[in-house]
Design an enzyme around this catalytic site. Structure first.
Site, mmCIF file in Angstrom:
data_model
loop_
_atom_site.group_PDB
_atom_site.id
_atom_site.type_symbol
_atom_site.label_atom_id
_atom_site.label_comp_id
_atom_site.label_asym_id
_atom_site.label_seq_id
_atom_site.Cartn_x
_atom_site.Cartn_y
_atom_site.Cartn_z
ATOM 1 N N GLU A 225 0.859 -1.193 0.000
ATOM 2 C CA GLU A 225 0.000 0.000 0.000
ATOM 3 C C GLU A 225 0.890 1.236 0.000
ATOM 4 O O GLU A 225 2.033 1.176 0.440
ATOM 5 C CB GLU A 225 -0.865 0.035 1.272
ATOM 6 C CG GLU A 225 -1.805 -1.133 1.401
ATOM 7 C CD GLU A 225 -2.468 -1.176 2.787
ATOM 8 O OE1 GLU A 225 -2.491 -0.139 3.479
ATOM 9 O OE2 GLU A 225 -2.935 -2.252 3.161
ATOM 10 N N LYS B 22 2.215 4.664 1.476
ATOM 11 C CA LYS B 22 2.290 5.218 2.828
ATOM 12 C C LYS B 22 1.905 6.690 2.740
ATOM 13 O O LYS B 22 2.685 7.526 2.266
ATOM 14 C CB LYS B 22 3.695 5.054 3.405
ATOM 15 C CG LYS B 22 3.777 5.466 4.850
ATOM 16 C CD LYS B 22 5.076 4.995 5.469
ATOM 17 C CE LYS B 22 5.152 5.283 6.951
ATOM 18 N NZ LYS B 22 4.828 6.615 7.362
ATOM 19 N N ASP C 139 1.212 10.398 3.663
ATOM 20 C CA ASP C 139 1.880 11.294 4.604
ATOM 21 C C ASP C 139 0.871 12.267 5.200
ATOM 22 O O ASP C 139 0.781 13.426 4.817
ATOM 23 C CB ASP C 139 2.997 12.054 3.877
ATOM 24 C CG ASP C 139 3.981 12.673 4.843
ATOM 25 O OD1 ASP C 139 3.895 12.363 6.050
ATOM 26 O OD2 ASP C 139 4.826 13.459 4.397
ATOM 27 N N TYR D 213 -7.235 2.280 5.965
ATOM 28 C CA TYR D 213 -6.307 1.174 5.686
ATOM 29 C C TYR D 213 -6.332 0.037 6.699
ATOM 30 O O TYR D 213 -5.586 -0.920 6.579
ATOM 31 C CB TYR D 213 -4.874 1.667 5.496
ATOM 32 C CG TYR D 213 -4.326 2.554 6.606
ATOM 33 C CD1 TYR D 213 -4.156 2.085 7.900
ATOM 34 C CD2 TYR D 213 -3.961 3.873 6.340
ATOM 35 C CE1 TYR D 213 -3.649 2.893 8.896
ATOM 36 C CE2 TYR D 213 -3.451 4.689 7.324
ATOM 37 C CZ TYR D 213 -3.300 4.193 8.609
ATOM 38 O OH TYR D 213 -2.811 4.997 9.591
ATOM 39 N N LYS E 210 10.709 3.548 3.415
ATOM 40 C CA LYS E 210 10.722 5.007 3.263
ATOM 41 C C LYS E 210 11.524 5.393 2.024
ATOM 42 O O LYS E 210 12.640 4.923 1.843
ATOM 43 C CB LYS E 210 11.363 5.651 4.502
ATOM 44 C CG LYS E 210 10.557 5.500 5.781
ATOM 45 C CD LYS E 210 9.493 6.572 5.837
ATOM 46 C CE LYS E 210 9.043 6.884 7.231
ATOM 47 N NZ LYS E 210 9.706 7.933 7.928
ATOM 48 N N CYS F 181 29.531 38.473 16.790
ATOM 49 C CA CYS F 181 28.090 38.318 16.593
ATOM 50 C C CYS F 181 27.599 39.295 15.516
ATOM 51 O O CYS F 181 27.886 40.497 15.598
ATOM 52 C CB CYS F 181 27.366 38.587 17.905
ATOM 53 S SG CYS F 181 25.578 38.712 17.722
ATOM 54 N N CYS G 157 25.324 42.074 17.544
ATOM 55 C CA CYS G 157 25.813 43.031 18.544
ATOM 56 C C CYS G 157 27.329 43.183 18.527
ATOM 57 O O CYS G 157 27.876 43.930 19.344
ATOM 58 C CB CYS G 157 25.350 42.601 19.936
ATOM 59 S SG CYS G 157 26.155 41.096 20.479
ATOM 60 N N CYS H 169 26.913 33.522 21.115
ATOM 61 C CA CYS H 169 27.125 34.928 21.425
ATOM 62 C C CYS H 169 26.854 35.031 22.925
ATOM 63 O O CYS H 169 25.768 34.695 23.382
ATOM 64 C CB CYS H 169 26.143 35.812 20.652
ATOM 65 S SG CYS H 169 26.023 37.467 21.336
ATOM 66 N N CYS I 212 22.551 41.168 23.924
ATOM 67 C CA CYS I 212 22.464 41.117 22.460
ATOM 68 C C CYS I 212 21.002 41.299 22.050
ATOM 69 O O CYS I 212 20.130 40.551 22.496
ATOM 70 C CB CYS I 212 23.005 39.776 21.975
ATOM 71 S SG CYS I 212 22.689 39.467 20.235
HETATM 72 S S1 IVH Z 1 -0.799 0.576 8.763
HETATM 73 C C1 IVH Z 1 0.117 -1.370 12.761
HETATM 74 N N1 IVH Z 1 -0.998 1.580 6.349
HETATM 75 O O1 IVH Z 1 2.236 5.408 8.884
HETATM 76 C C2 IVH Z 1 0.118 -0.732 11.433
HETATM 77 N N2 IVH Z 1 -0.130 2.963 8.068
HETATM 78 O O2 IVH Z 1 4.743 5.129 10.319
HETATM 79 C C3 IVH Z 1 -0.631 0.522 11.428
HETATM 80 N N3 IVH Z 1 0.402 5.235 7.359
HETATM 81 O O3 IVH Z 1 0.826 5.370 12.100
HETATM 82 C C4 IVH Z 1 -0.422 1.368 10.280
HETATM 83 N N4 IVH Z 1 -0.208 5.005 5.267
HETATM 84 O O4 IVH Z 1 -0.186 6.956 10.321
HETATM 85 C C5 IVH Z 1 -0.625 1.799 7.625
HETATM 86 N N5 IVH Z 1 -1.264 2.351 4.189
HETATM 87 C C6 IVH Z 1 -0.900 2.576 5.447
HETATM 88 C C7 IVH Z 1 -0.407 3.818 5.870
HETATM 89 C C8 IVH Z 1 -0.027 3.969 7.201
HETATM 90 C C9 IVH Z 1 0.261 5.833 6.170
HETATM 91 C C10 IVH Z 1 0.937 5.879 8.570
HETATM 92 C C11 IVH Z 1 0.133 5.674 9.828
HETATM 93 C C12 IVH Z 1 1.060 5.007 10.793
HETATM 94 C C13 IVH Z 1 2.387 5.480 10.275
HETATM 95 C C14 IVH Z 1 3.529 4.614 10.744
#
Ligand code: IVH
Length: 721
Positions: free
Chosen positions: A118, A120, A122, A232, A337, A433, A436, A451, A456
């Site tokens: 899935e 992730k 933000d 999710y 990530k 600095c 001042c 400083c 200052c």
């Molecule tokens: S599952 C126990 N699925 O990422 C697992 N989290 O870094 C629970 N997040 O707290 C999370 N997209 O806020 C899951 N497709 C996704 C996600 C997701 C974003 C976030 C979520 C979580 C954080 C962890």
């Protein structure tokens, strides 16, 4: 905050310092929605702490941030207990790290494992509770156990249905849907456009504006912010009695509790009318997982929402159960990530800025460059060593990235070919600095330069603006610009001068109408009655943030006790430790600081922490609860959770997070955790209300008879799962 190079050499102090720094950054990120360092730097701090704790298990304490998901709720919204904790995810930053996770899994389970990949998102995690198909509550994640009630705000998000779609059979008795609230990139751009037109400060990124928008006191503000949601996961689930019976008899129902995989759950959520991200795939084998990650990374900027990686989940629930979780994160899922984006640009100059503690921070002045979703023209270079290490020089072409996709960072120079233009000389840290002209000082063994002139003007402005800021004394209408004006006119030398302000102070000052003068004087006046922890935060003592201030204030109760306590006493307070302890004693030892405190006290500022019972011999609290174990649950009127727990521990008692046979009393406030109440009833632990708690603190004895057996549990009587 000091740089990583200055971590103390002995392991106990190093651990303590890392914990203090992580707690500070947790607060910036989770409570204030204003991160100061990139995620990658935060992750590095966490990794250093984990490594040290692994080497010295005897130094691991229960509250360590390596075992905690996020920060405590801010107290602005009512607390909500997550009966199924909201966990975090472990991170993999490279394909190799993802590969070792897959290898670990392969050793535990046989055959080809199916993974749901899935995106992730933000944004920020939110839990939605539907009872018989109706949305009854929405909460933030908070620290994973207790979040904040944001129902009124979430109800304004169009993508979140107030009712689940009618399906075959009945909706579950209770279903808790988890997902991410986010701000679409297009909505973010529009919001910032509006913000600029109004002359306000633009928001940093869609994530921070989503978090800020969700935590508004006024839901109509949230309603105007175009937030959205992807579901999710399912947390707590209580199936409907009828669907249960129908399932048993082979009837025609569509119960979510029969979902055996993540994909089946997501498909059910979609049919129930919840938005589920279509960009997902069930795959087998690491190669396919990595291919999904690569594609997601290539496409990330074509989406109208920010993503910072891919979440890979073992699809089969039976396998998930077998793999289980650590205290922080499930073993069956991993967040991959994305590496930060990089661009090159010209480094025009390196300049130095002075902060409220006098710290001189070098920063890069760049030819504006579009990277990671916004235009960057300035980037911090942290300290002298970092500039030397990176060897960046004005005139260089440099690589810039948004580390953690928030904070711009100069990675290093693109060193010209030997036949190319000659580079300029190495940059030298200024000796004076820029504000001042006082000499700048770098102590041996430290990475930061300061400083040292307390007069200052820039430091003065920063110190006073910090005192007036929201997490501190919260003086509305007193921002940096106004403070700078007062300082420039000689009207403000230190924070105590504020309380001598009268209408005459403003004579001859442009830009102040009588209404704004009244408002500002009113705001200053109300600041006289802030709780002690805000005053402590406002003093700007090095290392002492909001969390440490709360710990100090609730343990010692009043300013006099804090000033009288020695370093050892302060260090022994949970959440304070030796680094903060010594910084606080040093601050109060200064005569200049003491005289500011004397003038604040004479100006009538409150110097006690509300809810703290400071009566007792020598200002410390009588140990009325020695050996007792008192659990607190729900919202009390006179105490925050931390204050209530501190009231118990400062009297020699213990206040653990759960009820057991050894618990002497369960104190219940508004909306307590149903499972705690149930357990207390089962074990016949006395359940007492706040009035009885106050009596218990004062006398050390419980009332003759427990107050009622079952307090109002705001959960429509559902049994916990
Ligand atoms: S599952 C126990 N699925 O990422 C697992 N989290 O870094 C629970 N997040 O707290 C999370 N997209 O806020 C899951 N497709 C996704 C996600 C997701 C974003 C976030 C979520 C979580 C954080 C962890």
């Amino acid at each position: 905050m000091t740089g990583p190079g200055s971590v103390a050499p002995d392991p106990a102090s190093a651990i303590e310092e890392l914990r203090a720094r992580i707690a500070y950054h947790n607060e910036r990120y989770f409570v204030l929605d204003a991160p100061e360092i990139p995620d990658a730097e935060y992750d590095a701090l966490l990794r250093s702490l984990r490594a040290l704790e692994a080497e010295h298990p005897e130094l691991v304490s229960p509250g360590t941030p390596t075992g905690v998901v996020g920060a405590r709720p801010s107290g602005q919204f009512a607390p909500v207990v997550h009966r199924v904790p909201m966990m975090s995810l472990d991170n993999a930053f490279t394909p190799a790290e993802l590969g070792s996770w897959a290898d670990r899994l392969a050793k535990l389970v046989s055959g080809d494992t199916a993974f749901e990949c899935e995106l992730k998102i933000d944004g920020l995690a939110v839990s939605l509770t539907y009872e018989r198909g109706r949305l009854v509550r929405a909460a933030t994640r908070g620290d994973g156990r207790i979040g904040e009630d944001v129902t009124a705000n979430v109800a304004t998000i169009a993508a979140i249905p107030g009712r689940l779609a009618a399906m075959v059979g009945e909706p579950p008795e209770l279903i808790e849907v988890r997902g991410e609230v986010f701000m679409p990139v297009s909505a973010f751009a529009e919001l910032n456009e509006r913000q600029r037109e109004l002359g306000g400060r633009p928001f940093v990124n869609p994530r921070n504006s989503a978090a800020g928008s969700l935590r508004q006191k006024d839901p109509s503000v949230t309603a105007g912010r175009a937030l959205s949601f992807w579901a999710y996961q399912v947390g707590e689930l209580v199936p409907s009695a009828r669907s249960h019976a129908a399932k048993a008899s082979g009837g025609d129902v569509e119960p979510v509790d029969s979902a055996a995989t993540q994909e089946e759950t997501l498909a059910w959520l979609e049919r129930a009318g919840l938005p589920v991200n279509p960009e997902r795939r069930v795959v087998t084998g690491l190669d396919q997982v990595l291919a999904f990650c690569r594609q997601a990374e290539q496409r990330r900027h074509q989406l109208d929402y920010d993503i910072d990686g891919v979440v890979i989940k073992v699809d089969d629930f039976a396998l998930q159960r077998r793999l289980g979780s650590t205290s922080r994160a499930p073993r069956w899922a991993m967040a991959y990530k994305f590496p930060p984006e990089e661009r090159t640009t010209l480094l025009h100059d390196i300049q130095v800025s002075i902060g409220r503690t006098g710290k001189a921070t070098p920063f890069a002045v760049l030819e504006p460059v579009f990277v990671g979703g916004s235009t960057v023209s300035l980037a911090t270079l942290h300290n002298e060593d970092q500039v030397r290490l990176k060897d960046v020089r004005p005139g260089d072409t440099v690589v810039v990235r948004k580390a953690g996709d928030v904070i711009p960072e100069v990675v290093g120079p693109v060193v010209p070919h030997s036949s190319g233009p000659r580079r300029r000389r190495r940059w030298r840290f200024p000796t004076r600095c820029p504000s001042c002209s006082a000499p700048l000082l770098r102590l041996p063994g430290e990475s930061d330069t300061f400083c040292t002139n307390l007069d200052c003007p820039v430091q003065r402005v920063q110190r006073i603006a910090h005192f007036a800021s929201r997490p501190a004394m919260d003086i509305e209408g007193l921002g940096e610009q106004r403070v700078a004006l007062f300082v420039e006119r000689g009207l403000l030398l230190d924070v105590a001068d504020l309380f001598a302000f009268t209408a005459e102070t403003f004579t001859g000052l442009a830009g102040f109408q009588s209404r704004s003068i009244d408002n500002l004087l009113g705001a200053i006046d109300s600041a006289r009655h802030r709780p002690l922890h805000r005053l402590l935060t406002g003093l700007g003592i090095r290392h002492l943030g909001e969390v440490g201030s709360r710990a100090l204030a609730s343990a010692l109760g009043d300013l006099e006790a804090i000033m009288a306590a020695d370093e050892e006493r302060l260090a022994s307070i949970e959440g304070v430790g030796p680094v903060i302890g010594s910084s606080v004693t040093r601050w109060f030892a200064s005569e200049v600081n003491r005289s500011v405190i004397d003038r604040l006290v004479s100006a009538g500022l409150d110097t006690v922490e509300a809810g703290h019972d400071a009566d007792g011999p020598g200002g410390s609290v009588a140990p009325t609860l020695a050996g007792m174990s008192v659990v607190v649950s729900g919202t009390l009127q006179g105490y925050t959770r931390e204050e209530a727990e501190a009231a118990v521990t400062s009297r020699g008692g213990r206040s653990p997070g759960s009820v057991s046979r050894r618990t002497d009393a369960l104190v219940v406030g508004d909306a307590p955790g149903a499972s705690k109440v149930q357990k207390a009833e089962e074990l016949e632990v006395p359940i007492i209300d706040e009035a009885a708690f106050v009596a218990l603190l004062a006398t050390g004895t419980l009332p003759g008879r427990p107050v009622g057996t079952r307090p109002t549990v705001h959960r429509s009587g559902h049994a916990g799962r």
